[in-house]
Scaffold this motif. Structure first.
Motif, PDB file in Angstrom:
ATOM      1  N   ILE A   1      41.937  68.811  53.802  1.00  0.00           N
ATOM      2  CA  ILE A   1      42.900  67.428  54.158  1.00  0.00           C
ATOM      3  C   ILE A   1      43.572  68.068  55.502  1.00  0.00           C
ATOM      4  CG2 ILE A   1      45.264  66.712  53.731  1.00  0.00           C
ATOM      5  CD1 ILE A   1      44.443  67.745  50.547  1.00  0.00           C
ATOM      6  N   ASP A   2      43.441  69.512  55.833  1.00  0.00           N
ATOM      7  CA  ASP A   2      44.027  69.228  56.864  1.00  0.00           C
ATOM      8  C   ASP A   2      42.916  68.955  58.324  1.00  0.00           C
ATOM      9  OD1 ASP A   2      46.044  70.623  59.157  1.00  0.00           O
ATOM     10  OD2 ASP A   2      44.136  71.758  59.117  1.00  0.00           O
ATOM     11  N   GLU A   3      41.704  69.397  57.942  1.00  0.00           N
ATOM     12  CA  GLU A   3      40.773  69.183  58.617  1.00  0.00           C
ATOM     13  C   GLU A   3      40.526  67.400  58.436  1.00  0.00           C
ATOM     14  OE1 GLU A   3      38.283  71.044  60.487  1.00  0.00           O
ATOM     15  OE2 GLU A   3      38.671  73.031  59.019  1.00  0.00           O
ATOM     16  N   LEU A   4      40.613  66.801  57.633  1.00  0.00           N
ATOM     17  CA  LEU A   4      40.272  65.696  57.827  1.00  0.00           C
ATOM     18  C   LEU A   4      41.514  64.519  58.591  1.00  0.00           C
ATOM     19  CD1 LEU A   4      39.758  64.841  53.458  1.00  0.00           C
ATOM     20  CD2 LEU A   4      37.843  64.747  55.816  1.00  0.00           C
ATOM     21  N   GLU A   5      42.982  65.108  58.958  1.00  0.00           N
ATOM     22  CA  GLU A   5      43.359  64.677  59.347  1.00  0.00           C
ATOM     23  C   GLU A   5      43.940  65.327  60.922  1.00  0.00           C
ATOM     24  OE1 GLU A   5      46.786  62.978  58.723  1.00  0.00           O
ATOM     25  OE2 GLU A   5      45.211  62.463  57.367  1.00  0.00           O
ATOM     26  N   ARG A   6      43.091  66.543  61.363  1.00  0.00           N
ATOM     27  CA  ARG A   6      42.805  66.464  62.607  1.00  0.00           C
ATOM     28  C   ARG A   6      40.982  65.569  63.512  1.00  0.00           C
ATOM     29  NH1 ARG A   6      44.302  72.004  64.015  1.00  0.00           N
ATOM     30  NH2 ARG A   6      43.269  72.048  66.018  1.00  0.00           N
ATOM     31  N   CYS A   7      41.076  65.267  62.727  1.00  0.00           N
ATOM     32  CA  CYS A   7      39.531  64.294  62.883  1.00  0.00           C
ATOM     33  C   CYS A   7      39.831  63.054  62.870  1.00  0.00           C
ATOM     34  CB  CYS A   7      38.627  64.447  62.080  1.00  0.00           C
ATOM     35  SG  CYS A   7      37.317  65.671  61.696  1.00  0.00           S
ATOM     36  N   ARG A   8      41.489  62.277  62.136  1.00  0.00           N
ATOM     37  CA  ARG A   8      41.482  60.984  62.171  1.00  0.00           C
ATOM     38  C   ARG A   8      42.876  61.109  63.886  1.00  0.00           C
ATOM     39  NH1 ARG A   8      46.579  59.417  62.134  1.00  0.00           N
ATOM     40  NH2 ARG A   8      47.494  61.078  61.328  1.00  0.00           N
ATOM     41  N   ILE A   9      43.258  62.499  63.427  1.00  0.00           N
ATOM     42  CA  ILE A   9      44.101  62.936  64.897  1.00  0.00           C
ATOM     43  C   ILE A   9      43.545  62.230  66.702  1.00  0.00           C
ATOM     44  CG2 ILE A   9      45.498  64.123  65.939  1.00  0.00           C
ATOM     45  CD1 ILE A   9      47.172  65.024  63.499  1.00  0.00           C
ATOM     46  N   LEU A  10      41.764  62.516  66.363  1.00  0.00           N
ATOM     47  CA  LEU A  10      41.631  62.637  67.171  1.00  0.00           C
ATOM     48  C   LEU A  10      41.002  61.416  67.618  1.00  0.00           C
ATOM     49  CD1 LEU A  10      39.881  66.506  66.811  1.00  0.00           C
ATOM     50  CD2 LEU A  10      41.187  65.243  69.015  1.00  0.00           C
ATOM     51  N   GLY A  11      40.815  60.837  66.608  1.00  0.00           N
ATOM     52  CA  GLY A  11      40.123  59.477  66.371  1.00  0.00           C
ATOM     53  C   GLY A  11      38.549  59.373  66.396  1.00  0.00           C
ATOM     54  N   LEU A  12      38.024  60.597  65.141  1.00  0.00           N
ATOM     55  CA  LEU A  12      36.523  60.894  64.733  1.00  0.00           C
ATOM     56  C   LEU A  12      36.410  59.774  63.565  1.00  0.00           C
ATOM     57  CD1 LEU A  12      36.193  63.896  65.913  1.00  0.00           C
ATOM     58  CD2 LEU A  12      35.894  61.758  67.290  1.00  0.00           C
ATOM     59  N   ASP A  13      35.307  59.779  63.074  1.00  0.00           N
ATOM     60  CA  ASP A  13      35.565  58.948  62.002  1.00  0.00           C
ATOM     61  C   ASP A  13      34.833  59.236  60.397  1.00  0.00           C
ATOM     62  OD1 ASP A  13      33.192  58.599  63.122  1.00  0.00           O
ATOM     63  OD2 ASP A  13      32.326  56.465  62.576  1.00  0.00           O
ATOM     64  N   LYS A  14      34.470  60.880  61.136  1.00  0.00           N
ATOM     65  CA  LYS A  14      33.517  61.390  60.395  1.00  0.00           C
ATOM     66  C   LYS A  14      33.688  62.864  59.965  1.00  0.00           C
ATOM     67  CE  LYS A  14      29.653  58.850  61.382  1.00  0.00           C
ATOM     68  NZ  LYS A  14      29.978  58.326  62.714  1.00  0.00           N
ATOM     69  N   LEU A  15      33.521  63.143  58.102  1.00  0.00           N
ATOM     70  CA  LEU A  15      33.644  65.118  58.669  1.00  0.00           C
ATOM     71  C   LEU A  15      32.560  65.793  58.054  1.00  0.00           C
ATOM     72  CD1 LEU A  15      35.087  68.016  59.355  1.00  0.00           C
ATOM     73  CD2 LEU A  15      36.922  67.624  57.399  1.00  0.00           C
ATOM     74  N   ASN A  16      31.281  66.636  58.883  1.00  0.00           N
ATOM     75  CA  ASN A  16      30.703  66.721  57.942  1.00  0.00           C
ATOM     76  C   ASN A  16      31.247  68.400  57.316  1.00  0.00           C
ATOM     77  OD1 ASN A  16      27.753  68.695  59.599  1.00  0.00           O
ATOM     78  ND2 ASN A  16      27.835  67.581  56.656  1.00  0.00           N
ATOM     79  N   PHE A  17      30.074  68.840  55.900  1.00  0.00           N
ATOM     80  CA  PHE A  17      30.693  69.976  55.214  1.00  0.00           C
ATOM     81  C   PHE A  17      29.827  70.099  54.279  1.00  0.00           C
ATOM     82  CE2 PHE A  17      31.964  66.909  52.219  1.00  0.00           C
ATOM     83  CZ  PHE A  17      31.837  67.057  51.391  1.00  0.00           C
ATOM     84  N   HIS A  18      30.130  71.606  53.718  1.00  0.00           N
ATOM     85  CA  HIS A  18      28.871  71.750  53.010  1.00  0.00           C
ATOM     86  C   HIS A  18      29.835  71.831  51.795  1.00  0.00           C
ATOM     87  CE1 HIS A  18      27.074  75.128  55.913  1.00  0.00           C
ATOM     88  NE2 HIS A  18      26.704  73.759  56.251  1.00  0.00           N
ATOM     89  N   PRO A  19      28.948  71.575  50.587  1.00  0.00           N
ATOM     90  CA  PRO A  19      29.416  71.049  49.707  1.00  0.00           C
ATOM     91  C   PRO A  19      30.450  71.635  48.736  1.00  0.00           C
ATOM     92  CG  PRO A  19      27.507  70.672  49.321  1.00  0.00           C
ATOM     93  CD  PRO A  19      28.060  70.804  50.403  1.00  0.00           C
ATOM     94  N   GLY A  20      29.812  73.232  48.398  1.00  0.00           N
ATOM     95  CA  GLY A  20      30.682  74.306  48.231  1.00  0.00           C
ATOM     96  C   GLY A  20      29.300  75.269  47.085  1.00  0.00           C
ATOM     97  N   SER A  21      30.197  76.494  46.985  1.00  0.00           N
ATOM     98  CA  SER A  21      28.908  77.301  45.596  1.00  0.00           C
ATOM     99  C   SER A  21      30.070  78.142  44.749  1.00  0.00           C
ATOM    100  CB  SER A  21      29.287  78.814  46.344  1.00  0.00           C
ATOM    101  OG  SER A  21      28.950  77.928  48.113  1.00  0.00           O
ATOM    102  N   HIS A  22      29.626  78.307  43.246  1.00  0.00           N
ATOM    103  CA  HIS A  22      29.869  78.512  42.832  1.00  0.00           C
ATOM    104  C   HIS A  22      30.547  80.197  42.602  1.00  0.00           C
ATOM    105  CE1 HIS A  22      26.014  79.528  41.080  1.00  0.00           C
ATOM    106  NE2 HIS A  22      25.593  78.545  41.617  1.00  0.00           N
ATOM    107  N   LEU A  23      29.910  80.837  42.761  1.00  0.00           N
ATOM    108  CA  LEU A  23      29.238  82.201  43.243  1.00  0.00           C
ATOM    109  C   LEU A  23      29.612  83.003  41.802  1.00  0.00           C
ATOM    110  CD1 LEU A  23      32.886  82.589  45.486  1.00  0.00           C
ATOM    111  CD2 LEU A  23      31.161  82.382  46.235  1.00  0.00           C
ATOM    112  N   SER A  24      28.832  82.657  41.181  1.00  0.00           N
ATOM    113  CA  SER A  24      28.187  83.272  39.863  1.00  0.00           C
ATOM    114  C   SER A  24      27.506  84.672  39.867  1.00  0.00           C
ATOM    115  CB  SER A  24      26.878  82.367  39.618  1.00  0.00           C
ATOM    116  OG  SER A  24      26.466  82.757  37.772  1.00  0.00           O
ATOM    117  N   LYS A  25      28.446  85.072  38.855  1.00  0.00           N
ATOM    118  CA  LYS A  25      28.191  86.468  38.759  1.00  0.00           C
ATOM    119  C   LYS A  25      27.508  87.060  37.435  1.00  0.00           C
ATOM    120  CE  LYS A  25      31.988  87.573  41.671  1.00  0.00           C
ATOM    121  NZ  LYS A  25      32.599  86.532  42.023  1.00  0.00           N
TER     122      LYS A  25
END
Length: 299
Positions: free
Chosen positions: A93-117
């Motif tokens: 959420i903080d990353e999204l806010e930083r983009c908004r503050i800079l006037g940028l309209d996208k945030l690219n991210f890797h979806p996630g990992s389940h870290l299965s053991k």
């Protein structure tokens, strides 16, 4: 046909340096980290830094829609442990806010990992792995919905990057991307970035006209080109389907130049950031020129 090619440039010394670094390599687009990608917390952006970023961006003549910021590598929106999941959600959420503050309209991210053991010797390993993946995809979607709700006054789009499928990383199948998007409540805030290396090592061939058309056709059917908002243009050191994420400079890996010619002449990739993440930044300017040289004159 209008292509906007650049690279993931350094923001060392401040985000305001990123447009200058993009200018140096002749970029028409660029990616950056808006904070240190290997730290959880960063001090808020200062007004002077924001103003300098806008000034330098204007000098570069690169429009905000051709900028594809990337979030921290520490964030895992599918983390199986509640404490770490909440930490990731807050950071995102903080990353999204930083983009908004800079006037940028996208945030690219890797979806996630389940870290299965789950031990591979478990007789029910395959079934449990499928369950872990499905649950993790649902957690990622829930994380995204929470982030969208927390930033509902923002227009920054959450741009999911497909992965190579290394380790327990999800997003390597187009079905994973489709599953996540299907569960997003406000689909106007979601998009996808296709990485050529990740696509290839996840098992989708791109090297011939037939293979490229088949892969892109599958993406169109399963995900939809209306969600494509950027690409990462990389060759691959590992072979097709290896599920290993190691980029190579263009033409120096297993993918080869034909794929990049297909992309540069595909109108579906017009008007979006096409970002190099190749391993030798000293030749980025050369690679950018080489990509533009691949565009065929249709007249």
């Amino acid at each position: 046909m209008t292509k906007f090619v650049g690279a993931h440039v350094s923001a060392s010394g401040g985000v305001d340096n990123a447009p200058l670094n993009a200018m140096e390599i002749g970029a028409k687009a660029f990616a950056l980290f808006t904070k240190n990608q290997r730290q959880w917390v960063a001090k808020p952006l200062e007004v002077k830094t924001i103003d300098a970023f806008h000034k330098n961006l204007e000098a570069s003549a690169i429009l905000p829609k051709y900028i594809l910021p990337h979030d921290s590598y520490l964030i895992n929106l599918g983390h199986p442990e509640i404490e770490q999941l909440e930490k990731s959600r807050e950071a995102f959420i903080d990353e999204l806010e930083r983009c908004r503050i800079l006037g940028l309209d996208k945030l690219n991210f890797h979806p996630g990992s389940h870290l299965s053991k789950i031990p591979k010797k478990d007789p029910e390993y395959n079934d449990k792995l499928i369950q872990a993946e499905s649950h993790c995809l649902d957690v990622i979607a829930a994380s995204m919905n929470k982030a969208i709700e927390a930033t509902k006054d923002s227009t920054v789009k959450l741009v999911i990057e497909n992965t190579a499928g290394q380790g327990s990383n999800l997003g390597y199948r187009f079905e994973h991307l489709g599953h996540i998007i299907n569960k997003i409540e406000d689909k106007s805030r979601v998009g996808v970035c296709l990485d050529t290396c990740h696509t290839f090592t996840a098992g989708y061939d791109l090297r011939t006209r037939e293979a490229y058309d088949e892969t892109m056709g599958a993406f169109g059917r399963i995900v939809g080109f209306e969600y494509l908002m950027g690409m990462h243009i990389n060759d691959s050191k590992p072979k097709l389907g290896s599920r290993v994420d190691r980029h190579a400079s263009l033409g120096q890996g297993e993918i080869g130049w034909d794929t990049f010619k297909f992309i540069m002449n595909d109108t579906r990739m017009d008007d979006m950031p096409l970002i190099l993440e190749t391993i030798d930044e000293s030749i980025w300017a050369e690679e950018i020129r080489a990509l533009y040289a691949l565009i065929e004159d249709k007249q």
